[in-house]
Design an enzyme around this catalytic site. Sequence first.
Site, short mmCIF file in Angstrom:
data_model
loop_
_atom_site.label_atom_id
_atom_site.label_comp_id
_atom_site.label_asym_id
_atom_site.label_seq_id
_atom_site.Cartn_x
_atom_site.Cartn_y
_atom_site.Cartn_z
N HIS A 158 0.83 -1.20 0.00
CA HIS A 158 0.00 0.00 0.00
C HIS A 158 0.87 1.25 0.00
O HIS A 158 2.00 1.25 0.48
CB HIS A 158 -0.99 0.01 1.17
CG HIS A 158 -0.36 -0.17 2.52
ND1 HIS A 158 0.14 -1.38 2.97
CD2 HIS A 158 -0.17 0.70 3.53
CE1 HIS A 158 0.61 -1.24 4.19
NE2 HIS A 158 0.44 0.02 4.56
N HIS A 160 1.07 5.26 1.06
CA HIS A 160 0.52 6.32 1.90
C HIS A 160 0.71 7.64 1.14
O HIS A 160 1.81 7.96 0.71
CB HIS A 160 1.29 6.44 3.22
CG HIS A 160 1.16 5.25 4.12
ND1 HIS A 160 0.27 5.21 5.16
CD2 HIS A 160 1.81 4.07 4.13
CE1 HIS A 160 0.39 4.05 5.79
NE2 HIS A 160 1.31 3.34 5.18
#
Length: 172
Positions: A158, A160
């Site tokens: 993922h 950010h």
Amino acid sequence: MQSGAPESASTNTNKIGERRLAILSSHHIQPLPPSITLSPSMATSSDEKAAALSTTPSDSPTIFDKIISKEIPSNIVYEDEKALAFRDISPQAPTHIIIIPKVKDGLTRLSTSEERHVEILGHLLYVAKLVAKQESLDGFRIVINDGPLGCQSVYHLHVHLLGGRQMSWPPG
């Protein structure tokens, strides 16, 4: 604190951190592997570090899989056929958005990515640019945590997206 008095920012931050740790704990946090030891400074670190250091890297389903399938609610800000972006439940900046691939395809960490992941990795960064524009960010920071010592607590790669304030350097 007196009854009825507003809670301090640090109290709210602690509650959010505790909630995040509880969510992560309910999904697949396992004991710390013997190859990683905690120093005294790590032992008093944030909830996020504790979660990262107590999570065993794996390809098992994660909280993000439940967010993708809408089993767990999230504040989605962008979605297409390949990626999903949602607000972090424990923001580290005024704007803190998590961008994930909808299909994990073994992509748990950047350090274990393969040539077959090049397209989705590029797409995630492009989505970050689109979301930053949508959020009217003049400047922003992209962070990809990798592994326990990189403070990765969810093993579904993922990105950010952080913005809405002046970032400082060095970041870690």
